[in-house]
Design a protein around this motif. Structure first.
Motif: not given
Length: 595
Positions: A182-202
């Motif tokens: 929201q700070e970036h006024q964005a509708d979508t965020l794409i994450i490709s890095t594997l450790d970030d995805i693992a962290w985000l979804y536990n």
């Protein structure tokens, strides 16, 4: 096939496709530092086994660029391959960019697999090609056409990370991410890095050896999210958790067709997303490039994670201290080899509760082998550990409550004065950085000199950073925090040191043909006092194992440095001795004595 044959066959493929230069980096589709077996195309084509490097093949030449950690190793492994070694970072080494400009002909073709090149780097290659009126071909995996017995993509199972370890539910993490969107006024965020995805979804997995991550991409929107993954990897409880978060599962490779339909404002990290992925996004979308917000969130450990990390380091300290005891008491017999020692440290860690695998391949290096910063012992190089020299062991563990990384260098028997002097200089540098106190806003490159100054005074340096961030039951190397004085604008390791970041402190000396020395502890950044000058910060050491006093020249240490070392060793004894037998504890008392 020999390496020369592989290069020859690659050139035949290049000729078939009208390609003048073909690039083969070290990455996977997610810009990971360490990669699964399927992605080791650069290693397959060059024979160089280090984690970092780029192979460039033209119709007549072949070159490999790698950094100072691997100069000696690469020189050895490239012998007879016809591949020239380019020592990246040295002033007299031609930069890869300049090599491409020099060797790409006017109107020629530069090609690579766009899934393993970052979007930022791909854009630079695109500019280089444009300057030569050349074309880019980013959809060719030529190595796949040559690698007959290429390993398949991993099918290892994933598993959940309990909140008693992670300290934060995925729902909360997603909410924080959406606030950043929201700070970036964005509708979508794409994450490709594997450790970030693992962290985000536990969740954690086993798709890359030593790194508990899962091959996946995620696209986050305001109301829902998509996880691109082989859903056969996910247990039912993880699927249910994701469904409750409105996360829809889609096949792993569908990410490229999915992004073609994205519209409005899309947040992307062009340094950590691959070229083909970003190139596939609909032209009507407003692409906004920012550092992925999870990078910093993940690096700042919460109090639950930090307490778990401290617990993991006590267990790790027990294993490493027992290893030192075993080595000191048995090396004189002359029947311990580097591989034997490597197995021993892993066996001692395996005795600790919650341990499940190493956090990286141990560097078990005796004598001259230790001069190679990322040396890996093999049957061919396996040296016997004997008296009169130094032995270096850089190792770490993945525990259910933390990721560890520790290096110790041990004197085997009596060593000469030069080795002792070099060891003590490294120790002085490590202590200098450990004792740092600084105002909030300082970055790692501001402090790197504290570790190097004792060495620089003697005209000595080391061709690597001084430290890197550490993940929480994730990658042993984690951005964006670190210590290094050579930092290019916009690159990693530039972050302000925030409270809760965990960073290694590991200066060293590496003398080719003679010896290598590294001493490594992990540091947590903590707040100190706040006053009229601002918020002061300091470090808490969380690594607990003796530093070998047999290799120290006390007279080279200042009173302040001796006091620090004595306090550190008193803490080591206090935390580790209760977990040892009487004979081991008595021995530890001696090796943590005041000097």
């Amino acid at each position: 096939m020999k390496i020369t044959e592989r290069i020859s066959k690659l050139r035949q493929k290049m000729q078939e496709h009208g390609i003048d230069i073909y690039l083969i980096p070290s990455a996977d589709f997610h810009q990971s530092e360490y990669v699964g077996e399927y992605f080791k195309t650069r290693e397959y084509m060059s024979g160089f086994t280090g984690s970092a490097g780029t192979l460039v093949v033209t119709r007549e030449k072949a070159g490999l660029w790698t950094d100072g950690r691997y100069f000696i190793q690469a020189e050895n492994e490239l012998q007879g391959s016809g591949i020239e070694l380019f020592r990246d970072g040295l002033p007299d080494t031609q930069k890869l960019k300049d090599f491409l400009e020099e060797n790409l002909p006017q109107g020629g073709k530069l090609a690579f697999d766009g899934r393993v090149i970052s979007a930022r780097l791909g854009a630079e290659y695109q500019k280089t090609a444009a300057d030569k009126n050349a074309t880019i071909e980013a959809g060719l995996d030529l190595v796949d056409e040559l690698w007959v017995d290429r390993p398949p993509l991993s099918t290892e199972k994933a598993y959940p990370m309990d909140v008693r370890y992670s300290g934060e539910e995925s729902e909360s993490k997603l909410r924080r991410v959406r606030e950043k969107m929201q700070e970036h006024q964005a509708d979508t965020l794409i994450i490709s890095t594997l450790d970030d995805i693992a962290w985000l979804y536990n969740i954690r997995g086993n798709d890359i050896r030593y790194s508990p991550v899962v091959l996946s991409y995620t696209v986050i929107m305001n109301e829902k999210a998509y996880l691109f993954i082989d859903d056969q990897k996910l247990p039912q409880e993880v699927k249910q958790m994701l469904a409750s978060l409105k996360v829809e599962l889609l096949p792993y490779n569908d990410i490229y067709s999915f992004v073609k339909n994205l519209e409005r404002t899309v947040l992307l990290d062009d340094q950590r997303s691959n070229y083909l992925l970003i190139d596939s996004i609909s032209p009507s979308a407003n692409k906004k490039y920012v550092e992925c917000p999870t990078i910093l969130m993940k690096a700042i450990k919460n109090e639950v994670e930090l307490e778990n990390i401290r617990n993991a380091h006590v267990k790790d300290g027990i294993a490493v201290t027992r290893f030192m005891y075993w080595l000191k008491n048995n090396a004189a017999a002359g029947n311990i080899t580097e591989l034997c020692a490597e197995k021993k440290i892993e066996a001692l860690r395996a005795e600790q509760e919650g341990y499940f695998q190493p956090s990286f391949r141990s560097i078990s290096a005796y004598g001259a082998n230790a001069a190679m910063m990322h040396y890996s012992a093999s049957e061919a190089s396996n040296a016997t550990i004997k008296e009169g020299a130094l032995y270096l062991i850089d190792s770490g563990g993945q525990y259910c409550d933390g990721t560890t990384d520790i290096t110790r260098t041990y004197a085997i028997g009596e060593i000469n004065e030069e080795l002792k002097q070099h060891f003590t200089l490294v120790l002085k540098g490590m202590i200098g950085l450990s004792m740092a106190k600084f105002l909030y806003g300082v970055r790692g490159f501001n402090l790197d000199i504290l570790a190097r100054q004792p060495l620089w005074r003697h005209g000595i340096d080391y061709l690597s950073g001084t430290g890197h961030g550490i993940g929480f039951v994730l990658n042993v190397h984690e951005s964006p925090n670190g210590f290094r004085w050579r930092v290019a604008p916009g690159k990693v390791d530039e972050a302000v040191l925030e409270e809760g970041m965990v960073t290694t402190n590991e200066p060293g000396i590496y003398e080719a043909g003679s010896h290598g020395i590294r001493i490594e502890n992990e540091l947590i950044t903590r707040k100190a006092e706040q006053n009229k000058y601002g918020q002061f910060m300091e470090f808490e050491v969380v690594t607990f194992s003796p530093i070998d006093l047999d290799a120290v020249i006390p007279e080279l240490l200042t009173d302040e440095e001796k006091s620090y070392l004595n306090r550190y060793h008193a803490t080591v004894y206090e935390k580790i001795a209760p977990h040892l037998g009487k004979e081991e504890a008595d021995w530890l008392k001696y090796y943590t004595r005041s000097i």
